[in-house]
Write a protein that holds these residues in place. Structure first.
Motif, PDB file in Angstrom:
ATOM      1  N   LEU A 119       0.829  -1.207   0.000  1.00 25.36           N
ATOM      2  CA  LEU A 119       0.000   0.000   0.000  1.00 25.36           C
ATOM      3  C   LEU A 119       0.865   1.259   0.000  1.00 25.36           C
ATOM      4  CD1 LEU A 119      -2.805  -1.075   2.491  1.00 25.36           C
ATOM      5  CD2 LEU A 119      -3.036  -0.730   0.035  1.00 25.36           C
ATOM      6  N   GLY A 120       1.981   1.225   0.716  1.00 23.00           N
ATOM      7  CA  GLY A 120       2.872   2.381   0.719  1.00 23.00           C
ATOM      8  C   GLY A 120       3.456   2.645  -0.650  1.00 23.00           C
ATOM      9  N   ARG A 121       3.870   1.575  -1.335  1.00 24.57           N
ATOM     10  CA  ARG A 121       4.449   1.749  -2.678  1.00 24.57           C
ATOM     11  C   ARG A 121       3.410   2.271  -3.660  1.00 24.57           C
ATOM     12  NH1 ARG A 121       6.744  -3.779  -1.712  1.00 24.57           N
ATOM     13  NH2 ARG A 121       8.831  -3.427  -0.869  1.00 24.57           N
ATOM     14  N   VAL A 122       2.222   1.669  -3.646  1.00 24.56           N
ATOM     15  CA  VAL A 122       1.223   2.092  -4.622  1.00 24.56           C
ATOM     16  C   VAL A 122       0.743   3.507  -4.325  1.00 24.56           C
ATOM     17  CG1 VAL A 122      -0.929   1.320  -3.521  1.00 24.56           C
ATOM     18  CG2 VAL A 122      -0.694   1.156  -5.977  1.00 24.56           C
ATOM     19  N   ALA A 123       0.712   3.902  -3.066  1.00 24.09           N
ATOM     20  CA  ALA A 123       0.302   5.269  -2.727  1.00 24.09           C
ATOM     21  C   ALA A 123       1.293   6.283  -3.288  1.00 24.09           C
ATOM     22  CB  ALA A 123       0.187   5.424  -1.212  1.00 24.09           C
ATOM     23  N   ARG A 124       2.577   5.990  -3.159  1.00 20.29           N
ATOM     24  CA  ARG A 124       3.585   6.936  -3.664  1.00 20.29           C
ATOM     25  C   ARG A 124       3.592   6.994  -5.189  1.00 20.29           C
ATOM     26  NH1 ARG A 124       6.308   4.479   0.672  1.00 20.29           N
ATOM     27  NH2 ARG A 124       7.400   3.025  -0.693  1.00 20.29           N
ATOM     28  N   GLY A 125       3.633   5.842  -5.835  1.00 19.34           N
ATOM     29  CA  GLY A 125       3.673   5.835  -7.299  1.00 19.34           C
ATOM     30  C   GLY A 125       2.399   6.354  -7.921  1.00 19.34           C
ATOM     31  N   PHE A 126       1.254   5.975  -7.364  1.00 21.11           N
ATOM     32  CA  PHE A 126      -0.041   6.419  -7.884  1.00 21.11           C
ATOM     33  C   PHE A 126      -0.219   7.921  -7.700  1.00 21.11           C
ATOM     34  CE2 PHE A 126      -4.545   7.163  -6.589  1.00 21.11           C
ATOM     35  CZ  PHE A 126      -5.105   7.078  -7.849  1.00 21.11           C
ATOM     36  N   SER A 127       0.148   8.444  -6.539  1.00 19.73           N
ATOM     37  CA  SER A 127       0.018   9.888  -6.295  1.00 19.73           C
ATOM     38  C   SER A 127       0.874  10.681  -7.272  1.00 19.73           C
ATOM     39  CB  SER A 127       0.426  10.218  -4.857  1.00 19.73           C
ATOM     40  OG  SER A 127      -0.407   9.555  -3.928  1.00 19.73           O
ATOM     41  N   LEU A 128       2.085  10.199  -7.514  1.00 19.04           N
ATOM     42  CA  LEU A 128       2.966  10.875  -8.473  1.00 19.04           C
ATOM     43  C   LEU A 128       2.347  10.870  -9.866  1.00 19.04           C
ATOM     44  CD1 LEU A 128       5.759  12.221  -8.817  1.00 19.04           C
ATOM     45  CD2 LEU A 128       6.671   9.947  -9.341  1.00 19.04           C
ATOM     46  N   SER A 129       1.746   9.759 -10.261  1.00 18.12           N
ATOM     47  CA  SER A 129       1.107   9.673 -11.576  1.00 18.12           C
ATOM     48  C   SER A 129      -0.051  10.649 -11.695  1.00 18.12           C
ATOM     49  CB  SER A 129       0.599   8.246 -11.823  1.00 18.12           C
ATOM     50  OG  SER A 129       1.658   7.336 -11.878  1.00 18.12           O
ATOM     51  N   VAL A 130      -0.873  10.731 -10.661  1.00 11.20           N
ATOM     52  CA  VAL A 130      -2.045  11.612 -10.701  1.00 11.20           C
ATOM     53  C   VAL A 130      -1.612  13.071 -10.799  1.00 11.20           C
ATOM     54  CG1 VAL A 130      -4.016  12.462  -9.377  1.00 11.20           C
ATOM     55  CG2 VAL A 130      -3.565  10.005  -9.512  1.00 11.20           C
ATOM     56  N   LEU A 162       1.392  14.463 -11.741  1.00 13.26           N
ATOM     57  CA  LEU A 162       2.093  14.794 -12.978  1.00 13.26           C
ATOM     58  C   LEU A 162       1.186  14.638 -14.191  1.00 13.26           C
ATOM     59  CD1 LEU A 162       5.664  13.288 -12.407  1.00 13.26           C
ATOM     60  CD2 LEU A 162       4.861  15.626 -12.082  1.00 13.26           C
ATOM     61  N   GLY A 163       0.303  13.632 -14.185  1.00 14.67           N
ATOM     62  CA  GLY A 163      -0.601  13.441 -15.314  1.00 14.67           C
ATOM     63  C   GLY A 163      -1.566  14.604 -15.473  1.00 14.67           C
ATOM     64  N   CYS A 164      -2.148  15.068 -14.368  1.00 14.57           N
ATOM     65  CA  CYS A 164      -3.082  16.204 -14.433  1.00 14.57           C
ATOM     66  C   CYS A 164      -2.366  17.500 -14.795  1.00 14.57           C
ATOM     67  CB  CYS A 164      -3.808  16.350 -13.102  1.00 14.57           C
ATOM     68  SG  CYS A 164      -4.995  15.034 -12.747  1.00 14.57           S
ATOM     69  N   VAL A 165      -1.202  17.717 -14.216  1.00 12.41           N
ATOM     70  CA  VAL A 165      -0.453  18.949 -14.496  1.00 12.41           C
ATOM     71  C   VAL A 165      -0.028  19.002 -15.954  1.00 12.41           C
ATOM     72  CG1 VAL A 165       1.681  20.200 -14.014  1.00 12.41           C
ATOM     73  CG2 VAL A 165       0.306  19.301 -12.127  1.00 12.41           C
ATOM     74  N   LEU A 166       0.512  17.887 -16.466  1.00 16.61           N
ATOM     75  CA  LEU A 166       0.957  17.875 -17.866  1.00 16.61           C
ATOM     76  C   LEU A 166      -0.229  18.039 -18.810  1.00 16.61           C
ATOM     77  CD1 LEU A 166       3.284  17.572 -19.851  1.00 16.61           C
ATOM     78  CD2 LEU A 166       2.926  15.088 -19.794  1.00 16.61           C
ATOM     79  N   ALA A 167      -1.334  17.359 -18.519  1.00 15.61           N
ATOM     80  CA  ALA A 167      -2.520  17.505 -19.371  1.00 15.61           C
ATOM     81  C   ALA A 167      -3.020  18.949 -19.376  1.00 15.61           C
ATOM     82  CB  ALA A 167      -3.624  16.559 -18.886  1.00 15.61           C
ATOM     83  N   SER A 171       0.585   3.633 -14.541  1.00 13.51           N
ATOM     84  CA  SER A 171      -0.601   4.389 -14.129  1.00 13.51           C
ATOM     85  C   SER A 171      -0.643   5.825 -14.637  1.00 13.51           C
ATOM     86  CB  SER A 171      -0.694   4.406 -12.594  1.00 13.51           C
ATOM     87  OG  SER A 171       0.461   4.998 -12.024  1.00 13.51           O
ATOM     88  N   PHE A 172       0.421   6.290 -15.268  1.00 16.35           N
ATOM     89  CA  PHE A 172       0.466   7.687 -15.708  1.00 16.35           C
ATOM     90  C   PHE A 172      -0.511   7.966 -16.845  1.00 16.35           C
ATOM     91  CE2 PHE A 172       2.133  10.795 -18.749  1.00 16.35           C
ATOM     92  CZ  PHE A 172       2.166  11.924 -17.960  1.00 16.35           C
ATOM     93  N   PHE A 173      -0.517   7.119 -17.860  1.00 14.30           N
ATOM     94  CA  PHE A 173      -1.269   7.442 -19.077  1.00 14.30           C
ATOM     95  C   PHE A 173      -2.783   7.369 -18.916  1.00 14.30           C
ATOM     96  CE2 PHE A 173       2.938   6.757 -20.868  1.00 14.30           C
ATOM     97  CZ  PHE A 173       3.043   7.885 -21.666  1.00 14.30           C
ATOM     98  N   PRO A 174      -3.336   6.455 -18.119  1.00 10.16           N
ATOM     99  CA  PRO A 174      -4.799   6.517 -17.934  1.00 10.16           C
ATOM    100  C   PRO A 174      -5.285   7.850 -17.387  1.00 10.16           C
ATOM    101  CG  PRO A 174      -3.972   4.410 -17.188  1.00 10.16           C
ATOM    102  CD  PRO A 174      -2.766   5.240 -17.505  1.00 10.16           C
ATOM    103  N   VAL A 175      -4.580   8.384 -16.384  1.00 12.51           N
ATOM    104  CA  VAL A 175      -5.026   9.661 -15.826  1.00 12.51           C
ATOM    105  C   VAL A 175      -4.670  10.812 -16.759  1.00 12.51           C
ATOM    106  CG1 VAL A 175      -2.931  10.056 -14.450  1.00 12.51           C
ATOM    107  CG2 VAL A 175      -5.090  11.058 -13.734  1.00 12.51           C
ATOM    108  N   PHE A 176      -3.530  10.746 -17.427  1.00 16.65           N
ATOM    109  CA  PHE A 176      -3.130  11.817 -18.338  1.00 16.65           C
ATOM    110  C   PHE A 176      -4.091  11.924 -19.521  1.00 16.65           C
ATOM    111  CE2 PHE A 176      -0.910  12.686 -22.376  1.00 16.65           C
ATOM    112  CZ  PHE A 176      -0.644  14.034 -22.197  1.00 16.65           C
TER     113      PHE A 176
END
Length: 254
Positions: free
Chosen positions: A60-71, A73-78, A129-134
């Motif tokens: 859960l700790g790993r997925v929280a960090r990687g998923f949060s980063l994806s969300v 950066l994906g929203c900001v870049l979009a 997980s980056f591209f689905p949110v982006f």
């Protein structure tokens, strides 16, 4: 509400009954498919020892960090690319290449670059997980209807106010859809990464149990992964509906 829960549990209960019946009648080898009670006892033992909690905490700790980063950066870049079409055209070949490359195919290279550890697992989660949110956020930012664009122009709003009152609200449902998809991808990618490049976590627990020929522990890991992922997605959906369901009724149908 009770009927809804009963309908949701009907098929799992039927499958569980069939599983128990097949085990009791000796239709399947207990080595290949342990009976449900044995799997339940193994889960209880792991809970009591704290082993299952430690592996869940690591995952859960790993997925929280990687998923949060994806969300983030994906929203900001979009958001940036929605205002910078030339930059979007320049980045499109690289983004398309990365989107079409399976994250698991990069594991050998990531291990060479980053070693076997947290950095490799976070990179795999991010790539998955980056591209689905982006992509969903980018589509959301582009869905603002022409009348609203004309209204914003007539009000002579600054770019910040335009984004705050028009762009972000229009994109919100798409962003939520992208976040839910992104979480599913990040959860699956995490388990795959832990099977190869980890010393803890649910994926590592399954891999270690397979080497020890403990099919019951493998089954425990599979059930914990599925139930945890389903519960987190349902919790997120409920929170979003509670906070924004009145303004965005389409979220209740997602």
């Amino acid at each position: 509400m009770a009927m809804r829960i009963m309908r949701a549990l009907l098929l799992p209960m039927i499958l569980l009954l069939c599983w128990q019946t097949a085990s009791s009648l000796g239709l399947v080898s207990p080595y290949l498919l342990p009976p449900p009670l044995e799997v339940l006892r193994s889960a209880a033992d792991m809970l009591e020892s704290g082993l299952l909690a430690r592996h869940m905490e690591a995952s859960l700790g790993r997925v929280a960090r990687g998923f949060s980063l994806s969300v983030v950066l994906g929203c900001v870049l979009a958001f940036l690319l929605s205002f910078l079409p030339r930059l979007e055209k320049a980045l499109d070949p690289v983004l398309s290449f990365l989107r079409m490359t399976p994250p698991l195919a990069t594991i050998p290279l990531l291990i060479l670059w980053l070693g076997i550890g947290e950095a490799t697992q976070l990179a795999i989660i991010f790539l998955a997980s980056f591209f689905p949110v982006f992509l969903n956020a980018r589509a959301g930012f582009a869905r603002l209807d022409a009348p609203f664009r004309e209204l914003a122009a007539s009000l002579a709003l600054s770019r910040l106010d335009y984004a705050r009152y028009f762009v972000w609200p229009a994109a919100f449902p798409s962003i939520i859809t992208g976040i839910r998809l992104s979480f599913g991808y990040s959860w699956r990618a995490l388990i795959a990464a832990e099977l190869i490049a980890a010393g803890s976590g649910l994926g590592y627990m399954i891999s270690d149990a397979e080497q020890m020929q403990r099919v019951d522990i493998v089954m425990v890991g599979i059930f914990v992964i599925g139930i945890t992922g389903w519960a987190l997605d349902a919790l997120f959906r409920r929170i979003v509906i509670r906070l924004a369901g009145r303004r965005f009724p389409e979220l209740e149908e997602a």
